[in-house]
Design an enzyme around this catalytic site. Structure first.
Site, PDB file in Angstrom:
ATOM      1  N   HIS A   1      -3.538  -2.761   3.495  1.00  0.00           N
ATOM      2  CA  HIS A   1      -2.884  -1.479   3.795  1.00  0.00           C
ATOM      3  C   HIS A   1      -3.816  -0.289   3.536  1.00  0.00           C
ATOM      4  CE1 HIS A   1       1.199  -3.262   4.232  1.00  0.00           C
ATOM      5  NE2 HIS A   1       0.735  -4.135   3.366  1.00  0.00           N
TER       6      HIS A   1
ATOM      7  N   ARG B  25       4.711   6.323   3.008  1.00  0.00           N
ATOM      8  CA  ARG B  25       3.377   6.021   3.559  1.00  0.00           C
ATOM      9  C   ARG B  25       3.491   4.812   4.482  1.00  0.00           C
ATOM     10  NH1 ARG B  25      -1.170   2.763   2.433  1.00  0.00           N
ATOM     11  NH2 ARG B  25      -3.124   3.739   3.092  1.00  0.00           N
TER      12      ARG B  25
ATOM     13  N   ASN C  17       7.891  -3.405   4.815  1.00  0.00           N
ATOM     14  CA  ASN C  17       7.094  -3.576   6.042  1.00  0.00           C
ATOM     15  C   ASN C  17       7.980  -3.323   7.255  1.00  0.00           C
ATOM     16  OD1 ASN C  17       4.648  -4.226   4.875  1.00  0.00           O
ATOM     17  ND2 ASN C  17       4.761  -6.408   5.305  1.00  0.00           N
TER      18      ASN C  17
ATOM     19  N   HIS D  98       4.638   0.391  -6.003  1.00  0.00           N
ATOM     20  CA  HIS D  98       4.787  -0.821  -6.795  1.00  0.00           C
ATOM     21  C   HIS D  98       6.216  -1.334  -6.649  1.00  0.00           C
ATOM     22  CE1 HIS D  98       4.648  -3.754  -9.832  1.00  0.00           C
ATOM     23  NE2 HIS D  98       3.894  -3.146 -10.716  1.00  0.00           N
TER      24      HIS D  98
ATOM     25  N   TYR E 188       0.606  -5.122  -8.172  1.00  0.00           N
ATOM     26  CA  TYR E 188       0.444  -3.709  -7.792  1.00  0.00           C
ATOM     27  C   TYR E 188      -0.113  -2.836  -8.917  1.00  0.00           C
ATOM     28  CZ  TYR E 188       2.557  -4.806  -3.294  1.00  0.00           C
ATOM     29  OH  TYR E 188       2.792  -5.333  -2.046  1.00  0.00           O
TER      30      TYR E 188
END
Ligand code: HDE
Length: 714
Positions: free
Chosen positions: A72, A109, A145, A336, A359
């Site tokens: 990513h 994001r 996702n 996270h 993460y």
């Protein structure tokens, strides 16, 4: 309850810096008198080590980069808010979901997975859809996702998957692409990936815009209410603009013409006030239904079909502000899945459990310090007090002598919160079993839902999956890998496998490689992975899985871009009529001409060209219109115009022309292929046709005319 968005509690201004009307200084605040010349012995002499201004500037520059995200890396983000429409206190005690109208600030994001930071936005790939909620109870991250399942079932395979998809280690090729041997070698040996493979070979993997993607939490999570009762939950984001894709040929061309296509699209939409919006929905599975289905809720390669458990909308997210600084915000944000607040908890999905470790660990090497939570974009708006201390780049100045608990010198502070005071407590699940390295038998079906996905697609979507597989496997050099993949595909659908095989000039194998004879020695087998078996899905077809049938798809053309192709002599009335009609729909018409500057009109006026054929290309627009007027004869001689139109036709977009301009379409290389039923080709000789712009806009609402591909490819 406090409306965090309205009260602007998340004030980042203390960290903002704006040099307007300010002196240039060093990092120590000393005003700089000359920023253009280093300190030298004479005009032509050597530079002096004592030049602290030069050394500071160069040193800072030398250290400007941080490691990019391992996956990513390529992404874009924006600020906004989440607003509750349907509070769910009966399901969760999470504070931000308790009251209708309550707004919580967010930063979202979006990203591709495989490519490096500078790679193209249009790679065939899953997209990340990560949202940080700055809630009154602390940070909640929904790290999702745009595809609801994942390639693998166990975290231990993640490094292997990522090594396989990344550029190959010997020559660092190809960038941001899965179409190469190592990826398909791995996949062909991992039948559990077949459901996800169907999704990434579909048009979901080449979205038209980040604003037109669904988002999925993938794993099953838990919601916990005040009474401590837990329900299982799947999270969904549903885009207001519908779920749309581009064509694969188009995606590849966009990658060359504008690799920042999605980044620019998100940025521009927000700058223009076309704020992207999604609904947050949940599928709730009562705890007692944990074992009700033919799939395991803990298996991240499975969805819960919406036919079995419908999605209930709980609120909406609106992104309404671009970041001030890409690095400080979009790059430094640290998501996270383990950032949860009371009322939200994990399931035992073994992929999720592994993520809970990964993460924080990755932020330590990427952001360089356990103090990454102090970076402004990562800061909680809920106050933070604890006994964590020091470390690289610590911002907080902790006062007092006490940094331990229990203590008496600090009056026992900061003190622990009872559950009734908002203290987090994990769901009190009873777990009683042996320690094993095994997969659950309930994870052994790798094809049932891959079939469900494929069966749910329209013929157009199925043909896109076939072509995507022909492309990807066509780039694979090792024949054995292609054949192994054809074997796996035949388990999903025999026709699918046969069609892919035709493109590869191969035959579908009749003897299937099973995990025990699939090209790796038995001692290297994945322990605990059973012989795959097929469990037919109880749902045969689900419209929610198809982009073209998706019930949430909308006909809006808001923020879509239309190329208006002009040359000197164009009808000003026609141009303005179309532009105005588009503006009413919140869409935009942009003028493309042989050169920049003014295009002279039939009424001796002038219209400014937004792009020339060098700076524009059909793939960057959603539709094309050629207005009538004398300009058409200039355009007829222009090869760029023909390429523009041919691409628009090939990518199944709306093309419109009136008056003499229709000749451009009727003499184009694709003219003989145009079907009389093609609703996406709008031609009229009547230059006073009052409904033309309206019809053009209505056709754009259908987005693409994929039926054209039958004429083009058959
Ligand atoms: Fe991630 N993933 N992931 N992932 N993931 C990262 O964390 C990881 C998985 C997802 O915009 C990394 O900060 C493991 C599933 C998104 O910053 C890293 C496993 C899903 C983002 C990491 C998974 C995701 C990441 C890299 C398997 C969908 C970007 C940089 C056990 C639900 C977030 C970072 C952003 C990023 C690990 C699987 C989504 C290395 C070990 C499944 C959207 O920690």
């Amino acid at each position: 309850m406090k409306n965090l968005q309205d009260e602007k509690q998340r004030d980042l201004s203390i960290n903002k810096s704006d040099g307007t009307n300010k002196f240039l200084t060093t990092d120590q605040g000393v005003r700089i008198n000359d920023d253009n010349n280093s300190l030298k012995v004479g005009e032509r002499g050597p530079s002096l080590l004592e030049d602290f201004i030069l050394r500071e500037k160069i040193t800072h520059f030398d250290h400007e980069r941080i490691p990019e995200r391992i996956v990513h890396a390529r992404g874009s983000g924006a600020h906004g808010f989440f607003e509750v429409s349907n509070p769910i206190p009966e399901l969760t005690k999470a504070g931000f979901l308790q009251e209708a109208g309550l707004r919580t600030p967010v930063f979202a994001r979006f990203s591709t997975v495989a490519g490096s930071r500078g790679s193209t936005d249009l790679a065939r790939d899953a997209r990340g859809f990560a949202v940080k909620f700055y809630t009154q109870d602390g940070i909640y991250d929904l790290v999702a996702n745009n595809i609801p399942v994942f390639f693998i079932q166990d975290a231990s395979k993640f490094p292997d998957l990522v090594h396989a998809v990344k550029p190959e280690p010997h020559n660092e090729m190809p960038q941001a692409a899965s179409a190469h041997d190592t990826f398909w070698d791995f996949i062909s040996l991992m039948p559990e990936s077949m459901h996800m493979i169907m999704w990434v070979m579909s048009d979901r993997a080449i979205p038209r815009s980040y604003r037109m993607m669904e988002g999925f939490g993938v794993h099953t999570f838990r919601l916990i209410n005040e009474a401590g009762t837990s329900s299982f939950v799947k999270f969904h984001w549903k885009p207001k603009l519908g779920t749309h894709a581009v064509a694969w040929d188009e995606a590849q061309k966009i990658s060359g013409k504008n690799p920042d296509f999605h980044r620019e699209d998100l940025w521009e939409a927000i700058e223009k006030g076309n704020f992207p919006e999604w609904e947050l929905g949940i599928q709730i599975i009562p705890a007692e239904d944990e074992h009700k289905y033919e799939f395991d809720l803990l298996d991240p390669t499975k969805i819960v079909p919406e036919e079995l458990v419908p999605v209930t909308v709980v609120g909406r997210m609106v992104l309404n502000k671009n970041p001030d600084n890409f690095f400080a915000e979009t790059e430094q944000i640290a998501f996270h899945p383990g950032h949860v607040v009371p009322g939200i908890d994990f399931s035992n999905d073994p992929l999720l459990q592994g993520r809970l470790f990964s993460y924080t660990d990755t932020q330590l090497s990427r952001l360089g310090s356990p103090n990454f939570h102090e970076i402004p974009i990562n800061r909680s708006i809920a106050p933070v007090y604890n006994n964590q201390r020091d470390g690289h780049m610590r911002q907080e100045i902790n006062v007092g002598r006490v940094s331990y608990h229990p203590n008496s010198l600090g009056g026992g502070c900061p003190y622990q919160a009872k559950i009734s005071e908002g203290g987090f407590s994990s769901f009190n699940e009873r777990v009683d079993s042996h320690k094993v390295r095994e997969r659950s038998e309930s994870f052994a079906d790798h094809f049932g839902q891959a079939k469900l996905f494929f069966n749910s697609q329209t013929p157009t979507e199925k043909s896109h999956i076939v072509k995507a597989l022909r492309f990807e496997l066509g780039k694979v050099e090792t024949t054995a890998i292609r054949i192994r993949m054809l074997g796996l595909l035949s388990q999903v659908d025999t026709q699918l496998a046969e069609k892919v095989a035709i493109g590869l000039g191969a035959t579908v194998p009749t003897v299937l490689e099973t995990p025990l004879n699939r090209g790796v020695s038995p001692e290297n087998e994945i322990k605990g992975q059973q012989e795959p078996r097929i469990v037919e899905s109880s749902v045969v077809s689900s419209d929610a899985l198809s982009m073209l049938k998706n019930p949430t798809n909308s006909a809006t053309i808001a923020s879509r871009k239309v190329a208006i192709i002009c040359a000197h002599g164009v009808s000003e009335a026609a141009v303005m009529n179309m532009k105005n009609a588009l503006v009413k729909e919140d869409a935009v018409g942009l003028i493309i001409a042989p050169h920049l500057g003014s295009v002279l009109t039939d009424t001796e006026g002038a219209i400014a060209a937004d792009f020339s054929f060098l700076t524009a290309s059909s793939v960057l627009f959603d539709a094309v219109y050629i207005p009538h007027g004398l300009g058409f004869s200039t355009l007829m001689k222009n090869d760029d115009v023909m390429e523009f139109l041919s691409d628009a036709y090939k990518h199944c977009k709306v093309i419109g022309a009136d008056g003499k301009a229709t000749e451009l379409i009727l003499t184009a290389p694709f003219a003989s292929k145009i079907s009389k039923d093609d609703g996406g080709i709008l031609l009229t000789n009547d230059v006073a046709n009052e409904t033309f712009a309206k019809d053009f806009i209505a056709a754009m609402g259908d987005h693409r005319f994929w039926e054209r591909e039958i004429n083009l490819y058959n």
